[in-house]
Structures are given as structure tokens and as C-alpha cells.
Scaffold this motif. Structure first.
Motif, PDB file in Angstrom:
ATOM      1  N   THR A  91       0.862  -1.196   0.000  1.00 26.08           N
ATOM      2  CA  THR A  91       0.000   0.000   0.000  1.00 26.08           C
ATOM      3  C   THR A  91       0.892   1.236   0.000  1.00 26.08           C
ATOM      4  O   THR A  91       1.824   1.328   0.829  1.00 26.08           O
ATOM      5  N   ILE A  92       0.615   2.113  -0.900  1.00 25.94           N
ATOM      6  CA  ILE A  92       1.371   3.377  -0.937  1.00 25.94           C
ATOM      7  C   ILE A  92       0.760   4.303   0.101  1.00 25.94           C
ATOM      8  O   ILE A  92      -0.446   4.549   0.119  1.00 25.94           O
ATOM      9  N   LEU A  93       1.615   4.799   0.980  1.00 28.65           N
ATOM     10  CA  LEU A  93       1.118   5.653   2.060  1.00 28.65           C
ATOM     11  C   LEU A  93       0.591   6.951   1.466  1.00 28.65           C
ATOM     12  O   LEU A  93       1.267   7.623   0.672  1.00 28.65           O
ATOM     13  N   PRO A  94      -0.616   7.312   1.813  1.00 32.23           N
ATOM     14  CA  PRO A  94      -1.198   8.557   1.266  1.00 32.23           C
ATOM     15  C   PRO A  94      -0.345   9.801   1.577  1.00 32.23           C
ATOM     16  O   PRO A  94      -0.310  10.742   0.787  1.00 32.23           O
ATOM     17  N   ALA A  95       0.309   9.801   2.699  1.00 31.22           N
ATOM     18  CA  ALA A  95       1.108  10.983   3.061  1.00 31.22           C
ATOM     19  C   ALA A  95       2.222  11.238   2.065  1.00 31.22           C
ATOM     20  O   ALA A  95       2.673  12.381   1.901  1.00 31.22           O
TER      21      ALA A  95
END
Length: 1266
Positions: free
Chosen positions: A833-837
Motif C-alpha cells: 500500500t502506498i502511504l497517502p502521506a
């Protein structure tokens, strides 16, 4: 009448009845003369009398009463009516019809009683005289008689040794019928006793002779009864072929023959008889019998022994005394007789039939003998010689008291036995007071000594000779009690001084078994005041017999052992001897030596009994060792002691050293024994206190029975195992615990393992197996119906408690438990999962003023072992809100580690002010599941209850424990700028049970805020229904899709036609775009003013890729027109115009979108359905839409089969020009709005037309669609 009239009459003779056919020739000769007279009379009377033309008829004997026997037929030339009648002695058998002449049977016929009948038949015409004639009736035979056995009864006796094939008996049965019906055959139907052997023992010949077919044995069967069947050859009876039969019995008595020897009954035989009993006294009776019981020959008895005082009655077998019985004269008091039993007659082999037996007769003793005296010395006496009554001896005058008379060898003997041989000795006579006899009592046989009692009375000067009588008195035989022996004692003269001993008696002692030469007394000296030769003293022992054992030094008087082997205290404990001191003049002085044989410890203890003890474990053992010692009682040599010898179990027991009482120190434990039989062998030494000490060993064997008194015990205090998550089924092996039970028998040491119910225990199974005696293993395995998810598991291990139970047959057992920790190892099965931050906007300066890394992307993977890399999927260039084409494609480079680097110095703000990178993260170490980051996409504006995803969970437990309930744990919005905001009540989950699982439908709970841009992270939890509660969680990333990406496709076909072709249309669009095609609705279209073509229906749809990007109308048009095959297929399906679904457009490069789309291949995209609003969802992923395979043949799961409201056209359009088709005409239509809040309400108001009534829509979409 004229003569020619005779011819008819003569002719009638030739045509008479059948019964007279035998007499036709006679009729021809007789009838002319017989008929002449009637004819002449007829000439006068004009009427002729009737006549018969029958003399013989045949009637069957089985004719039933009332049936026709024959027909009387008379001839009347005149044709007058005739009347018939019969008479005679046999006429009663029949009756005749007077008018017809029909004769019927009135009484039964029997050919065997009367074969021929004769009756008189009469006929009358009523005019002439009655005509009568004799008629013979032959009775035809029928088979109505059974064979009848003759000369009954049949019985005979046959010897048991009759030869094989001998004729035993001949039977005969007579059948009175004739022909075949009289021929009789015979067979044996039954043999009694009935057995297979007996059935073949006899057979019968056709002539009725019974033949022996085997051997007979009287001992087995004494009687046989044969059932013999006689059967005739068959004949007709009542018009049927009939066989008659009868049976009878032949009784055979087997004659017993003398072929066996007699046998004695009640063997063995023994009896007793007292000696001296009267002649004829009965001892006992023997009985023998002839084993040939049928013969039972007389038995004669005889005794084969020669010269014995017994006789036997030859017929009764009674044994009696036939001669004087003197037990003492018999070789043995037990007499063995051989008695012969002989049969009177010889056997069939002409041999004497006899048998013998042994009879033991014990001759008991009677006190019939008195004691008598013999001149001899034991043990060389011969008592068969005559007894003696006179004896001679000598003694020196004035000999000391109790000094025996010398040269006197007297032995008293009573041949009786036991108490009958007990007698007393005493003296009588004038000199009896001077002496005494020793011993005073004797049993059986004993040496007799005369001892001086009064030395002063033994005086040579008073009498040279002294006479005494020794009387032996048997008080048990008063009739003949006594014997007397006269002893003449010659006194030896002495001088004035005789050698004198200091003591008259010396009490000496010697140890038994002492070697020869052992000094008993060093010097016993006598004193003689005489001088010279008369005073010289020499010593010797008397009587002479004592010298075999002892000796004396002739000079010193020292007493020594002569033969130590004869010194046995246990045989004789005291000896008396005279020590004689003789001076030179042969004057003798004597003294009495009383030599006591001292006990030497030469007898070892003797153990009595054996010692095998059985006891249940947990109990104490007590026993006492019994032993004796034949050494002198009261002596240390016979005093016994007991001790336990060192051994494996010597410390477990104690023993009383004096009494031999043995006890266990503590209750016995079966498990402490290595012996499989549970035996303890303790060696006890029984010793005496003599010198040297002697001892005997005895083994005490104690068998300890096993009790179930030990609980199972684990070999380790705890266990730790590891297993990978989602391990394959079929009871995947986790590890093994081992336990032991110290009990020694299998039933008491059996162990079974089970899991104590606790959190997570239902995920495992345990199976017990035997590893060895008392050693068991518990194989722990995963439940094949369950799988574990490491990422949703908290904690990452299971703490189990394994119980070990031991339940024996008596239901008494113990338990033990051990802690088992099973660590769940991670398998790389979760997508990154690519971190939204890290997806926040990045600002870069133009004209090469900025180099290197401008931003770093961060991705996470819940797997413990992962290797993440980043991959660029597409680059999109924008200038303002418009596409900038491909100008920015090489400005930036995405490194594998997520670093975004400036790749060009040609960055120009005036050409492109915004670059959108489409990328994804990949886990290179993924072993299972999707290796790429994924998302869920929903519209910006979604109605309440819109299903956006589904999750599925299973629980192998049953009933309430297996009931699963889903819930939303948290909802977090990660905005495009990296800010995270929590929300509540934004989504909800509805739980629906399926066949083997539960499905959670993730639905919109309240309207989404279209102004918010980003992704929603929704945490969903599944919990079971009973404590201890188990739970699992998963996180869904849900993206919103802009409404502007809804595209309208106008078709030249009706709504129904488009609906029926929707699958083909969807497949063609998927092939062209490589995107997921989500059809929102299919509606009719009447107002086509905005189009240049005449469309009949419109299809509204979204085109979304797995990375969350979507196609707008321009990109879709380019992709479709760039694929001629797909374009042609869509035109054939009725496609006319592609229009936008919103009032504004994103001008993205269609080719860049195509490039991004073509980077996906079906092989790299995770398989599984991902259509919101359906149940086609892969629970392993977090984004159902991204799990969609772009296989054109794949059914995306829409079912556009329900009516709903219509949607509005978009404002712009693109005309699709099919190849070779230039005649398309545009038509305009209008549709009714489905939602008054639709952003296209303005366009709908401009249409000002009524909505159509027909439309197809997807129920999962309304105004805001995917």
C-alpha cells in the motif's frame, strides 16, 4: 314260411355281440337246428321268441359301483319290446335295466377272490316263453393289491463277526395281481439307528435277500432295524398307471461273541489284615467282568504267586487268609498278590480270555512276640538265629559303681513293630542288688549292660561267682510277656591294693567330628601303693567296643579320640566307658568315664517353605522366614539369625534378625521396578551363631501388581512450534508433544491428548499415538478446514494448553497439562500500500534549476518479509485544465526505491504546469496473492445504501460459535494533500449468511462529500458469536471517482436490443480500452437535438483502470477509433455517438491513457470479481475493482434486467463513423432525470419534453455511478 327265410336268420348268427365272438364257429353249427323250431312255430303262431348271441363278457375289477359293466342284447326278429332279467348265485354283483338291458355294477368285484362269475340272463318279448342262457363274466385284473410280506414278523440274530457279503435274511412279499403288477422289487428305506455308516451297512438283492455290506461290532450297536420297501411293477388302476408298495421291518439282533478279555473293576486293590488272624479271614474281594457283555461268561479267579498264605475264591474273587500270618517272618509287611481273572470259555480265537491285577495286602503288626536275648554286638546281630538264655561275664571285685561287667555282649530284641516292641528290663536273683541293668527300657533292639551298683557286694572273698537274671518284660503282651537271661559273673580276684582313681566318675567332653588323636583328657591316673611290678599301672578302655571311638594312652592315661568320624552328636550325644588301670599283678582299678559329645556347628539351617508373595503396589509386605537347625537345641549352633543380603531391593526391606519377620520399609511402588513382571527378588541369609557360622540362602520373590497411581507427565515443561499462515490442509503437521506415564501396564499407562478449550484452540487438532511402553505422542496439526491470516492475527501466536489424560478401566486416572505456543509465521501474501502521506503534491522549478530527488514515495506492506519497488504506469501532462500532450513524458524518472528524480533540464512551465504520474508499488517477494498496491473506487456522489465492496469470512465452528457478524471499526479519509481525517457513520456493513460462509456488504451509510478528494481507509472486523470471541480485521482503501468521467454511448437500436447485446458491447469496449466497463443504465432516447444522428437509446458507463484512473469521452473515442475491428463490431451493435457525461472535460492524452492501460496484462492482474454491488469479491484483496480480470469473455456480473429511472444525455458528443457508412442520420430524443439533484438538471430542463417510459438501469447505481 318258405325255406329261403333261413338265410337272414343264419346271417344273424355271424353278426352277434362282441361277447360271443369266441363262439362264432360253434354258432354256425348250432344255430340252424336251434332256430328251426321257432321258425316252424312261427309259421303256426306267427311270432318268434328272442334269443341271445353272447356267452362271455369281460368286466374290470376296479369298476366303480353304478357304472356300466356290460350290455345285454337279445335279438327279436319280430321286433317286439324285450324285457331283461338276470339270476344265479353271482347275480347279486350286478343289476340290469329290464328295458334296455344295461347291466351296472351293484357290488364291488375282486379278481383275487373270484376271477370268473356266472349268471343266468333272461329275455322275454311278452309273447313267447322266457328265453334264458348262462353268461360267463371274466373279471379283468387291475393293480389294486399292494405287495404283502409273508411269514411276518422278520427278525433274526446274527453274530457280530459275520463275514462281509453274507446273506442275513430273505424276505418275501406276494402281490396277488398278475402281470407286471405282481412282480415285486425290494429296497431298504431306513436303517435304525440312523447314520450314514449304518445306511450303507446293508443292501438287499432282487430276490429279497438282505446282505451284510460292512463289519458289525456288538460294542457299538446291539440291534438294527431295517425298513424294507416292497414295490410292484405297476399296472392300470382307475385308468391310471399305478404302483403299489408296502413296507415292513427286519429286526436284527447282534450276537455278542467272546472276543474281549475280562476287566477288573475298581482298580487298584489294597487291603490289610492283622497277623495271626484266623484262617479264612476275608481280606478283600476283587471283581472282574466279561467285556463281552452279551456273552457275560463266567469268571474264575486265581492267585499266581507261589507260597503265600492267601487264597482266593475262584468264583467270587474273595481273598482270604489261607495260612498262618506272622508279620515278623514275612519278607515285607506289604504283600503283593497277582490275581488272575479267567473266563470259563475260550474266545473266538480259541485263546484263554484272562486279565490280571495287583492286590496289595498290608499285614499289620500284633504284639505277639516277647523280647529275647542274643549273644552279639550291634549292628552285626542275626536275629533269625535262636535266642540265648545264658551269658557269662567277669568283673574285678570291688569294681566301681556303674562299671559294666566285662566280656558280656547281650542284645535284647523284640521283632514287633512300634509300640508293640516296647519293653522294660530289670534284674532278679540273689545277687540282683549288687548290679543294675542299663538301659531300663528298650524299644525294639538295644545293647544290654550290667553295671555295678554295690561295689562292696562284689567281693571275691565272699563269692567267686555272682548270678543275676535279666528279665525283659513286654507289658503289652500279658499272656507271653517275658524272657529271662541268666548272667553268670565271674569275679576277678585282686591283691591288697588295687589301682585307685581319684574320682569314681570323670565327666569328659569332646567336640563332635574331632580328628583322631584329639586329647579329651590329658591324664586320668590311678594310684597303686604297691611297689615294683605290682605298682606299675597300664590303662585301657572298656568295653572293647568303645575303643572304636576312643583310645587311652596306656602309660599316661590320656584319653584321645580314636575315630572322629564316628562322633556325631546328632546320632549319639553321650558315651560311657570304663577306664581300667592295671597294675603289674594285673590288679585293676576302674573309673567311669562319661564322655559328652559336644555340639559342633556342622548342620546348616534348613529353610521350610517357599516365599512367593503377590501384593498390589501402594501396600506393605510382611512375611516371616521359617527355618530350623538340627544342631543341639539351646546351643548357639542352633540359634538362628536372619539378614537381607545386599541386592537391588535390599534397602526396601527390613528383617528381624532373631525372628525372621520381614517387612517393607514403605509401600511398594510398581513404577520403581525395571522388571516387566513387577518382581522384586530379595535374598535372605539364614545363619546360625556357631563357629564356623553356617548359613542358607532363600529368595523371597515379591510380585507387585500395578495400580493406576501415576498421572501422565510431559517430557518438556513447555513446547513452542512454528507454522506458516494459510498452511495447506489435510491436517498440516505443527509439532508433537510427548508424555509418559510411569505406570507399568498398558491399560494404566495409556495416554490420550486433547486441547483445552481456549482462544484459538479450535484452529488445531491433536491426535494421540503410541511411541513405546508408557510413552505417547500428541501430533498437533492445523484444522484442514481453517486458514490463518498472519496480518489480521493479534497476537501472532496461539497459546494452547494440551491435556494428557490417563483413564484406566476403573475410570481412575490422572491428567497433566503443558503450555504449547504456536507461532504463526508470515507468508508474503498481502499487497503493498502506498502511504497517502507520500502522495502529496510536489513543486519543481523549471529550466533545470532543480536536480536530483525531488520526492520520495513511501509504501508499506504488512508482510514481515517484503521487498518493495515502485513502477511508473503512466505520465499525464496538463496545462491548466487542458492536456499538454506528451511534452512532459521524460521530465521525471521514478526509481525503484520510490525516489522521484528530475530527468530533464527542459522543464518548462509555459508548456506544462502539472505532471500527473500514475504509479504502483510491487512486492518482489510475494508468494501468494496480488503483488501490486490496489484500491477501491467509488463515485464522488454516492447514494445511501450503495454497495461499494464485499468481504467474506468463514468459521469452522458450528451453531452460535460459528455465526459471524461484520462491523465497521474505523473510517479514515487520507486526502490528496496527505491529511488524514477520521469519519463516523460514513459506511456500514450488512451481514448475509451463505452456504459455508458469511458475506459482508460494504455500503454507503451517508452521502459522500464530493468536495473531499482522497481515499477512505475502512477497517472491517469479523467476529464470531460465542465467548471466547475470535475476531479478524481487514482494511479496504476506497477511492471516489469524479462524476465527470461518466460517458454516454448513443445507439441506433432500441433499449431492448441494446440490453440484449449488452454483454457483447461490454466485451468489445473492454477489448478496446483494457479498462473495467461499468454500465450505469440503458435508456430510451427521443430528443436528439444535440446530436447529428438519430439515436434510439443511450448507454451510460464508466471506464476505470485498476490504478484508479478513468477514461473521459475523448480518450474513449480515440481508443475505439484506433481499433478498427472493435469499431466495426460496435457499429454493427448499433453504436452511433459517444458523448460526455458532464459539462466540463479533462483534456488528458488518450494515447497516454492507452499506454498506461496496455502495461497491464491479464496474467499480472489479480484474478477475481471486483464489481461494487455484487458478491463477486476476492477477500484476499482490499479493492474489489482492482481485482478485475480484463478478459473480454469475463462476465462482470451486471444484470441489467430491472426498470428504473432514466438519465440525461451529456452536453457534447462524438459521432462514430463506421467504415463505408455515410448515411447515418442523427435523431434527438429526451429522457427523464432520475434524481432532481443531478448536476445535469439544467440540460434536462432545456429539453422540456416528457420522459420516456422504458429504461434499463443497474440497480447499484443511480445519479452517481462508477
Amino acid at each position: 314260411m318258405s325255406a329261403p327265410a333261413l338265410a337272414p336268420t343264419g346271417t344273424m348268427v355271424h353278426h352277434g355281440e362282441r361277447g360271443v365272438c369266441a363262439h362264432r364257429l360253434a354258432g354256425r353249427m348250432a344255430w340252424p337246428s336251434l332256430l328251426l323250431l321257432p321258425f316252424l312255430l312261427a309259421a303256426v303262431s306267427s311270432n318268434t321268441a328272442p334269443f341271445f348271441n353272447m356267452t362271455l363278457v369281460y368286466v374290470p375289477e376296479d369298476l366303480e359301483l353304478g357304472q356300466q359293466a356290460f350290455q345285454l342284447a337279445a335279438i327279436d326278429i319280430d321286433g317286439d319290446p324285450l324285457t331283461y332279467r338276470i339270476s344265479g348265485p353271482d347275480a347279486f354283483y350286478f343289476s340290469v335295466d329290464p328295458k334296455t338291458g344295461n347291466v351296472t355294477l351293484r357290488s364291488s368285484l375282486d379278481r383275487e377272490l373270484q376271477a370268473k362269475l356266472t349268471i343266468m340272463v333272461e329275455v322275454s318279448d311278452g309273447i313267447n316263453e322266457v328265453v334264458s342262457r348262462k353268461l360267463t363274466i371274466i373279471v379283468d385284473d387291475r393293480n389294486d393289491n399292494v405287495p404283502v410280506f409273508q411269514h411276518l414278523p422278520y427278525e433274526t440274530s446274527i453274530p457280530e463277526n459275520m463275514e462281509l457279503n453274507s446273506i442275513i435274511y430273505t424276505v418275501f412279499a406276494d402281490d396277488r395281481d398278475n402281470g407286471n403288477a405282481s412282480k415285486v422289487s425290494y429296497s431298504i428305506e431306513e436303517v435304525i439307528p440312523d447314520s450314514m455308516k449304518n445306511h450303507w451297512l446293508f443292501y438287499i438283492l432282487p430276490n429279497g435277500s438282505v446282505v451284510l455290506n460292512g463289519s458289525l461290532n456288538y460294542a457299538q450297536n446291539t440291534f438294527y432295524q431295517l425298513k424294507i420297501l416292497a414295490k410292484d411293477g405297476g399296472g392300470m388302476l382307475h385308468n391310471m398307471l399305478t404302483f403299489q408298495q408296502s413296507s415292513t421291518y427286519l429286526s436284527l439282533t447282534i450276537q455278542d461273541l467272546p472276543n474281549l478279555d475280562p476287566r477288573f473293576l475298581n482298580e487298584p486293590y489294597s487291603g490289610s489284615v492283622p497277623e495271626n488272624c484266623a484262617l479264612g479271614t476275608t481280606v478283600l474281594t476283587v471283581t472282574a467282568m466279561d467285556r463281552d457283555t452279551g456273552v457275560n461268561d463266567e469268571i474264575y479267579y486265581s492267585i499266581t504267586n507261589a507260597s503265600i498264605p492267601f487264597a482266593i475264591n475262584t468264583t467270587t474273587g474273595t481273598i482270604t487268609v489261607s495260612g498262618p500270618l506272622d508279620r515278623e517272618q514275612l519278607p515285607s509287611e506289604e504283600v503283593l498278590l497277582e490275581v488272575m481273572a479267567r473266563e470259563k470259555n475260550r474266545d473266538i480265537h480259541n485263546k484263554v480270555a484272562q486279565a490280571s491285577t495287583l492286590v496289595t495286602v498290608m499285614v499289620t503288626d500284633v504284639n505277639d512276640n516277647k523280647p529275647q536275648f542274643y549273644h552279639c554286638s550291634l549292628p552285626s546281630c542275626n536275629f533269625s538265629t535262636s535266642a540265648q538264655n545264658n551269658f557269662r561275664g567277669n568283673i574285678v571285685e570291688h569294681s566301681s559303681s556303674r562299671l559294666p561287667v566285662s566280656n558280656l555282649s547281650i542284645v535284647a530284641h523284640d521283632p514287633d513293630k512300634g509300640i508293640n516292641s516296647n519293653y522294660e528290663l530289670y534284674l532278679q536273683g540273689p545277687n540282683a542288688s549288687a548290679f543294675t541293668v542299663s538301659p531300663a527300657k528298650i524299644v525294639g533292639t538295644g545293647e544290654v549292660q550290667l553295671l555295678v551298683q554295690d561295689p562292696f557286694s562284689v567281693d571275691y572273698e565272699i563269692s567267686h561267682v555272682m548270678v543275676v537274671q535279666i528279665v525283659a518284660n513286654d507289658k503289652g503282651n500279658p499272656m507271653d510277656c517275658c524272657s529271662t537271661a541268666t548272667v553268670t559273673i565271674n569275679l576277678i580276684d585282686s591283691n591288697d591294693h588295687i589301682p585307685e582313681f581319684v574320682q569314681s566318675t570323670y565327666n569328659l567332653s569332646v567336640m563332635e567330628n574331632s580328628p583322631a588323636g584329639t586329647i579329651i583328657s590329658p591324664n586320668i591316673t590311678a594310684y597303686d601303693p604297691d611297689s615294683g611290678v605290682l605298682g606299675q599301672i597300664t590303662y585301657q578302655l572298656l568295653p572293647e567296643s568303645i575303643r572304636k571311638i576312643f583310645t587311652v594312652n596306656a602309660t599316661t592315661g590320656a584319653v584321645l579320640v580314636q575315630n572322629g568320624s564316628l562322633l556325631d552328636r546328632e546320632t549319639r550325644s553321650i558315651y560311657y566307658a570304663n577306664l581300667q588301670a592295671k597294675d603289674g599283678d594285673n590288679l585293676v582299678g576302674t573309673t567311669m568315664l562319661e564322655i559328652t559329645v559336644l555340639d559342633d556347628n556342622d548342620m546348616a539351617p534348613i529353610i521350610t517353605g517357599s516365599y512367593f508373595i503377590s501384593v498390589e503396589e501402594g501396600q506393605n509386605v510382611s512375611t516371616q522366614i521359617q527355618a530350623i537347625d538340627n544342631d543341639e537345641p539351646g546351643n548357639r549352633n542352633s540359634e538362628l539369625g536372619f539378614k537381607i543380603l545386599p541386592g537391588p531391593f535390599s534397602n526396601n526391606f527390613t528383617i528381624n534378625a532373631a525372628t525372621g519377620e520381614m517387612h517393607s520399609r514403605e509401600p511398594l511402588d510398581r513404577e520403581a521396578l525395571e522388571d516387566e513382571q513387577g518382581q522384586m527378588v530379595v535374598t535372605v541369609e539364614v545363619y546360625d551363631h556357631g563357629v564356623p557360622q553356617l548359613s542358607t540362602l532363600v529368595n523371597v520373590t515379591i510380585t507387585v501388581g500395578d495400580m493406576n497411581d501415576n498421572a501422565p507427565m510431559f517430557l518438556n515443561q513447555s513446547y513452542e512450534f512454528s507454522v506458516f499462515e494459510d498452511s495447506p490442509g489435510r491436517r498440516f503437521f505443527v509439532g508433537e508433544v510427548e508424555g509418559i506415564d510411569a505406570d507399568q501396564t498398558e491399560i494404566n499407562s495409556r495416554i490420550s491428548f486433547l486441547l483445552q478449550r481456549s482462544s484459538g484452540s479450535s484452529n488445531f487438532l491433536i491426535r494421540s499415538s503410541r511411541l513405546g511402553p508408557g510413552h505417547y505422542g500428541g501430533n498437533l496439526s492445523m484444522d484442514p478446514d481453517l486458514s490463518l491470516d498472519y496480518d489480521n492475527l493479534q497476537p501472532k501466536f496461539f497459546s494452547l494448553v494440551v491435556l494428557a489424560e490417563n483413564t484406566a478401566a476403573n475410570n481412575v486416572g490422572g491428567t497433566a497439562n503443558v503450555s504449547v505456543v504456536v507461532h504463526i509465521l508470515d507468508i508474503n501474501d498481502e499487497p503493498p500500500t502506498i502511504l497517502p502521506a507520500s502522495l502529496q503534491d510536489v513543486y519543481v522549478s523549471e529550466n533545470g534549476t532543480q536536480r536530483g530527488v525531488v520526492h520520495t514515495l513511501v509504501a508499506s506492506d504488512p508482510d514481515t518479509n517484503h521487498s518493495l519497488v515502485f513502477e511508473e504506469l503512466a505520465v499525464t501532462c496538463f496545462k491548466g485544465a487542458s492536456s499538454a500532450g506528451e511534452v512532459c513524458w521524460d521530465w521525471f524518472v521514478l526509481a525503484l526505491n520510490g525516489s522521484v528524480l528530475v530527468n530533464s533540464s527542459d522543464i518548462d512551465y509555459e508548456l506544462c504546469d502539472r505532471v500527473v504520474l500514475t504509479l504502483r508499488a510491487e512486492d518482489l517477494r510475494t508468494k501468494k496473492g496480488n503483488r501490486y498496491s490496489q484500491n477501491v473506487v467509488v463515485p464522488e456522489i454516492s447514494p445511501v445504501d450503495l454497495q461499494v465492496a464485499t468481504v467474506k469470512a468463514t468459521d469452522v465452528d458450528s451453531e452460535l460459535r460459528g455465526t459471524i457478524t461484520f462491523s465497521i471499526v474505523s473510517v479514515v479519509l487520507v486526502e490528496d494533500n496527505g491529511v488524514s481525517r477520521p469519519f463516523e457513520n460514513l459506511f456500514k456493513v450488512v451481514t448475509t449468511p451463505e452456504q459455508d460462509s458469511y458475506v459482508g456488504s460494504i455500503q454507503v451509510a451517508s452521502n459522500l462529500d464530493g468536495s473531499l478528494k482522497g481515499q477512505y481507509q475502512v477497517t472491517v472486523e469479523a467476529r464470531d458469536g460465542e465467548a471466547p470471541v475470535h475476531a479478524a480485521q481487514t482494511v479496504l482503501n476506497i477511492f471516489t471517482v469524479d462524476q465527470s468521467y461518466r460517458v454516454r454511448l448513443q445507439f441506433m437500436k432500441t433499449v431492448d436490443e441494446v440490453q440484449s447485446n449488452s454483454k457483447n458491447i461490454k466485451a468489445a469496449l473492454t477489448t478496446a480500452t483494457k479498462a473495467g466497463v461499468y454500465i450505469v443504465a440503458i435508456r430510451s432516447m427521443e430528443d436528439t437535438r444535440a446530436s447529428r444522428v438519430e439515436a434510439k437509446s443511450v448507454m451510460e458507463a464508466y471506464f476505470v483502470y485498476s490504478n484508479g484512473t478513468a477514461l473521459d469521452v475523448n480518450q474513449l473515442s480515440v481508443l475505439i477509433q484506433s481499433n478498427p475491428l472493435v469499431l466495426a463490431e460496435l457499429v454493427n451493435l448499433g453504436l452511433a455517438v459517444i458523448v460526455s457525461g458532464a459539462s466540463y472535460k479533462r483534456k488528458l492524452s488518450a494515447m497516454k491513457a492507452l499506454k498506461a492501460a496496455t502495461t497491464f496484462s491479464p496474467a499480472t492482474v489479480q484474478q477475481g470479481a471486483g464489481i461494487p454491488g455484487t458478491n463477486q469479491y476476492n477477500a484476499e484483496g482490499a479493492n474489489p475493482m482492482l481485482n478485475l480480470s480484463f478478459d473480454p469473455s469475463h462476465d462482470l456480473g451486471f444484470h441489467e434486467d430491472s426498470s428504473s429511472v432514466a438519465s440525461m444525455n451529456s452536453l457534447d458528443e462524438n459521432i462514430v463513423n463506421a467504415p463505408g457508412d455515410d448515411n447515418l442520420k442523427a435523431k434527438h430524443g429526451k429522457v427523464q432525470l432520475t434524481d432532481p439533484t443531478d448536476e445535469e438538471v439544467l440540460v434536462a430542463a432545456l429539453n422540456l419534453k416528457d420522459p420516456t417510459k422504458t429504461a434499463y438501469t443497474n440497480q447499484t447505481f443511480t445519479t452517481t455511478d462508477l
